[in-house]
Scaffold this motif. Structure first.
Motif, short mmCIF file in Angstrom:
data_model
loop_
_atom_site.label_atom_id
_atom_site.label_comp_id
_atom_site.label_asym_id
_atom_site.label_seq_id
_atom_site.Cartn_x
_atom_site.Cartn_y
_atom_site.Cartn_z
N CYS A 475 0.85 -1.19 0.27
CA CYS A 475 0.11 -0.39 -0.01
C CYS A 475 0.67 1.35 0.09
CB CYS A 475 -1.14 -0.35 0.71
SG CYS A 475 -0.38 -0.99 2.44
N PHE A 476 2.28 1.31 -0.01
CA PHE A 476 3.39 2.36 0.07
C PHE A 476 5.07 1.36 -0.21
CE2 PHE A 476 5.58 4.82 1.63
CZ PHE A 476 5.27 6.42 1.66
N THR A 477 5.46 2.48 -1.22
CA THR A 477 6.25 1.83 -1.43
C THR A 477 7.50 2.49 -1.30
OG1 THR A 477 5.76 0.94 -3.12
CG2 THR A 477 8.39 1.37 -3.45
N ILE A 478 9.19 2.19 -0.49
CA ILE A 478 10.01 2.89 -0.10
C ILE A 478 10.68 2.23 -1.20
CG2 ILE A 478 11.82 3.36 1.17
CD1 ILE A 478 9.58 2.93 3.48
N SER A 479 11.60 3.27 -2.14
CA SER A 479 12.93 3.30 -3.16
C SER A 479 13.71 4.15 -2.37
CB SER A 479 12.46 4.15 -4.40
OG SER A 479 12.91 4.14 -5.68
N THR A 487 20.35 12.99 -4.83
CA THR A 487 20.75 14.27 -3.44
C THR A 487 18.90 13.82 -3.35
OG1 THR A 487 20.05 16.09 -5.68
CG2 THR A 487 22.38 15.67 -3.53
N HIS A 488 18.30 13.96 -4.66
CA HIS A 488 16.67 14.02 -4.41
C HIS A 488 16.36 13.62 -5.91
CE1 HIS A 488 17.28 17.17 -1.25
NE2 HIS A 488 15.92 16.46 -0.46
N PHE A 489 14.88 12.80 -5.96
CA PHE A 489 14.72 12.37 -7.78
C PHE A 489 13.34 12.73 -7.09
CE2 PHE A 489 15.77 8.71 -4.27
CZ PHE A 489 14.09 7.96 -4.96
N THR A 490 12.50 11.81 -8.37
CA THR A 490 11.28 12.48 -7.79
C THR A 490 10.62 10.77 -8.57
OG1 THR A 490 10.71 15.09 -9.54
CG2 THR A 490 9.20 13.15 -9.49
N PRO A 491 10.80 9.89 -7.60
CA PRO A 491 10.24 8.83 -7.99
C PRO A 491 8.45 8.23 -8.26
CG PRO A 491 9.94 9.33 -5.82
CD PRO A 491 10.90 10.27 -6.51
N ILE A 492 8.09 7.49 -9.68
CA ILE A 492 6.57 7.61 -9.80
C ILE A 492 6.25 6.76 -9.16
CG2 ILE A 492 5.51 6.70 -11.77
CD1 ILE A 492 8.17 7.77 -13.79
N ILE A 493 4.75 6.99 -8.64
CA ILE A 493 3.69 6.01 -8.14
C ILE A 493 3.36 4.78 -8.42
CG2 ILE A 493 1.63 6.91 -7.07
CD1 ILE A 493 2.07 9.23 -7.50
N ASN A 494 3.79 4.22 -7.92
CA ASN A 494 3.23 2.57 -8.56
C ASN A 494 1.95 2.56 -8.20
OD1 ASN A 494 2.94 0.21 -9.61
ND2 ASN A 494 4.27 -0.59 -6.82
N ALA A 495 0.87 2.39 -8.82
CA ALA A 495 -0.60 2.52 -9.18
C ALA A 495 -0.73 1.47 -9.16
CB ALA A 495 -1.02 2.77 -10.65
N PRO A 496 -2.20 0.48 -7.91
CA PRO A 496 -3.02 1.53 -7.62
C PRO A 496 -2.51 2.65 -6.05
CG PRO A 496 -3.85 0.13 -6.99
CD PRO A 496 -2.19 -0.71 -7.64
N ILE A 500 4.28 7.51 -2.91
CA ILE A 500 5.80 6.63 -2.69
C ILE A 500 6.37 7.97 -2.09
CG2 ILE A 500 6.23 7.11 -5.40
CD1 ILE A 500 8.36 4.98 -5.36
N LEU A 501 7.61 7.12 -1.41
CA LEU A 501 8.72 7.72 -1.12
C LEU A 501 10.01 7.69 -1.14
CD1 LEU A 501 9.91 9.70 1.32
CD2 LEU A 501 9.81 7.18 2.97
N GLY A 502 11.12 8.33 -1.86
CA GLY A 502 11.84 8.41 -2.29
C GLY A 502 13.48 8.55 -2.24
N VAL A 503 14.86 8.09 -1.02
CA VAL A 503 15.08 8.16 -0.11
C VAL A 503 16.27 8.24 -0.77
CG1 VAL A 503 16.02 7.94 2.03
CG2 VAL A 503 14.20 6.64 1.53
N SER A 504 17.57 9.12 -0.41
CA SER A 504 18.72 9.41 -1.24
C SER A 504 19.75 9.38 -0.38
CB SER A 504 18.90 10.61 -1.86
OG SER A 504 17.97 10.56 -2.84
N LEU A 521 24.52 14.06 10.59
CA LEU A 521 24.07 13.53 9.33
C LEU A 521 22.79 13.33 8.85
CD1 LEU A 521 25.34 10.97 7.28
CD2 LEU A 521 24.40 9.54 9.18
N THR A 522 22.28 14.02 7.53
CA THR A 522 21.09 14.50 6.82
C THR A 522 20.59 13.68 5.86
OG1 THR A 522 21.45 17.03 7.39
CG2 THR A 522 20.01 15.98 6.04
N ILE A 523 19.31 13.01 6.04
CA ILE A 523 19.36 12.37 4.50
C ILE A 523 18.01 12.61 3.70
CG2 ILE A 523 17.29 11.11 6.45
CD1 ILE A 523 18.23 8.63 4.53
N PRO A 524 18.07 12.90 2.62
CA PRO A 524 16.73 13.79 1.35
C PRO A 524 16.07 12.40 1.68
CG PRO A 524 19.43 13.75 0.89
CD PRO A 524 19.63 12.48 1.79
N LEU A 525 14.68 13.14 0.90
CA LEU A 525 13.19 12.55 1.49
C LEU A 525 13.25 12.83 0.63
CD1 LEU A 525 12.31 12.92 4.95
CD2 LEU A 525 13.56 10.59 3.75
N SER A 526 11.94 12.31 -0.27
CA SER A 526 11.52 12.84 -1.85
C SER A 526 10.49 11.04 -1.13
CB SER A 526 12.49 12.52 -3.50
OG SER A 526 13.66 13.30 -3.26
#
Length: 558
Positions: A475-479, A487-496, A500-504, A521-526
């Motif tokens: 029901c939710f995806t982590i990439s 650093t950051h990116f735009t993950p494509i939502i996995n229908a339905p 979706i959370l992208g982690v760099s 220490l910092t982690i980027p979230l997309s």
């Protein structure tokens, strides 16, 4: 004592040469009788070839891409003198009565006894369908009032081995239906009653059986792949966001296509009556469906075409894809796409075009969490538990989904389906591409249990041994690209799904503490989200709350 035995392709009916599309065992594996060895595919069906012997695989004689036929040697197996050996189980064919394969039915025809009728109301029942019992009706292809012909398909049924269509034994007008989708039927079950005036002495038409393909993982962006299990009942419905939904009337007039291709079309919401088949006798193949979707998504709803250009809408004109002979410019090498990537284009394009994506970027301070993770790994080293940042991310995401339930939802037409379960998918790198195993009921598991399970799932993914159940229900995806970079990116939502959370990759960043700068220490979230369901403010709050949990993981216990 032991001996080496060759396991060969049994009689596979009217199929001649078929392609090997999957290897299901390796050298060194111990196999059992009837265990599936390879998957083969023709223009009619896909099927798994079982083993006739039990023992240890000592040599493989085929590989993906090879063509095999009856008698082709699949592998050599070392068996003991006392090992059980199976022989091909005879199946009665309509005319020849010869032995056929023990493989799950592919194009096997099974007749029912002839019935003589002179008109009036006739009962049409399920004929002999082999060793299938209490199979589920997944599609009703006629309705009361329809005029049907002999051998016209009436219903589609499905077992754990195959999907098959049940044809009519009589022609006439349907006056009553006795089954519906979801019913369980067996040989002799009444399907419908038909009013017929013509004299008929013909036996019921043979049942055409086609094996359902195995799971086809689908890439949804450069880093995430989802998979749709072929036996998952949810895949029998057209996508709620698809542009080409099928009506019940259209289902009753579908052209020549196998049940597996029809189900694939329903998944994408494709109207098969709009497709011209490229297979034998104009049979529609899965590739025809993919090509149709790609073409449909590249044109405007009014399908205007001017001077070779395609009008997409809003004045934007898309040129045809360029065809270039690259060998003119220098040496080239042509390499076929993996199966995962080959089947992913339509799904990728559909999700990107049909879902209004917005990505919210944020960062989380994980200085203390990383120190805690390193400490735990030392403490649990002897226990064999390795804590990854992914395990903490999954646990934190569950808390976010509970606080913001619209992120744990799916669109179904004009309705929003809010889920009360928390199954989290994560990207796992494999030699053939990325797939998404799913941690089920993550809310009920500890971080150590999640860490152990993700490690096991990732290994199964790399070995190509993930089961359908391990890749469905998310029901939710982590990439996560944390181990690679960026650093950051735009993950494509996995229908339905609707987000979706992208982690760099995490990095050290100077942060002002009120007196001086200190490294943190910092982690980027997309976070990509479906703007039809989620607005920008909700997405920002989700990311902020997630960052708070990661910066002080004690909050996840509240």
């Amino acid at each position: 004592m032991s001996q080496i035995v060759q396991v060969k392709v049994p009689d596979i009916g009217d199929l001649d040469e078929v392609d090997v599309i999957e290897m299901m065992v390796n050298v060194g594996d111990t196999i059992s009788v009837d265990q599936s060895l390879i998957t083969v595919e023709s223009d009619k069906a896909s099927m798994e070839i079982p083993s006739s012997h039990a023992g240890k695989v000592v040599a493989l004689n085929v590989k993906v891409g090879d063509k095999v036929r009856k008698g082709s040697v699949i592998l050599d197996v070392e068996v003991s003198d006392t090992a059980s050996v199976t022989t091909e189980k005879p199946v009665q064919a309509p005319e020849s009565k010869q032995e056929t394969s023990p493989v799950a039915p592919t194009a096997v025809s099974t007749p029912a006894p002839a019935v003589a009728q002179t008109g009036g109301i006739v009962d049409v029942v399920v004929p002999d369908i082999g060793d299938f019992d209490a199979v589920e009706v997944i599609e009703v292809m006629v309705a009361v009032g329809d005029t049907i012909k002999e051998e016209q398909s009436l219903i589609t049924v499905e077992s754990d081995k195959a999907s098959m269509e049940i044809p009519s034994s009589h022609a006439g007008k349907v006056v009553a239906l006795s089954v519906k989708v979801g019913d369980k039927i067996s040989k002799g079950t009444l399907i419908l009653q038909v009013e017929t005036n013509a004299v008929s002495t013909a036996a019921p038409a043979p049942v055409k059986t086609e094996v359902t393909p195995k799971v086809e993982p689908t890439v949804v962006n450069d880093t995430v792949v989802s998979a749709t299990p072929s036996l998952d009942t949810s895949t029998r419905r057209a996508s709620p966001t698809a542009a080409y939904a099928l009506s019940a009337a259209e289902f009753r007039n579908l052209p020549y296509a196998s049940p597996s291709v029809r189900r694939f079309a329903r998944e994408l919401g494709v109207d098969l009556t709009q497709i011209k088949g490229s297979g034998r006798k104009n049979r529609i193949t899965a590739d025809d469906v993919r090509a149709f979707v790609k073409a449909a998504l590249s044109v405007a709803p009014n399908n205007n075409v001017n001077t070779g250009n395609t009008n997409v809408g809003g004045g934007l004109s898309v040129l045809d894809w360029p065809k270039i002979d690259f060998s003119k410019f220098g040496p080239i090498e042509t390499k076929p796409l993996s199966r995962i990537k080959k089947i992913s284009g339509a799904n990728l394009h559909r999700n990107w075009v049909m879902i209004p994506h917005v990505t919210n970027n944020d960062e989380a301070d994980i200085t203390e969490l990383e120190a805690f993770r390193v400490k735990l790994n030392k403490e649990y080293e002897k226990a064999g538990v390795k804590f990854t940042m992914l395990a903490f991310l999954i646990k934190a995401v569950v808390q976010c989904l509970k606080k913001f339930p619209e992120f744990n939802a799916s669109l179904d037409g004009d309705n929003l389906v809010l889920k009360q379960f928390y199954h989290i998918g994560f990207a796992a790198d494999t030699p053939n591409g990325l797939v998404v195993p799913v941690v089920h009921d993550a809310d009920k598991k500890t971080v150590s249990e999640i860490a152990t399970e993700t490690a096991e799932l990732a290994k199964l993914a790399r070995d190509g041994k993930l089961s359908p159940a391990q890749m469905q229900g998310g029901c939710f995806t982590i990439s996560s690209l944390g181990g690679i970079g960026g650093t950051h990116f735009t993950p494509i939502i996995n229908a339905p799904e609707v987000a979706i959370l992208g982690v760099s990759r995490s990095y050290q960043k100077p942060v002002w503490n009120g007196h001086t700068f200190e490294p943190r220490l910092t982690i980027p979230l997309s976070l990509s989200y479906d703007h039809r369901v989620i607005d920008g403010a909700a997405a920002a709050r989700f990311n902020v709350y997630l960052a708070q949990l990661l910066s002080d993981f004690r909050r996840a216990l509240i």
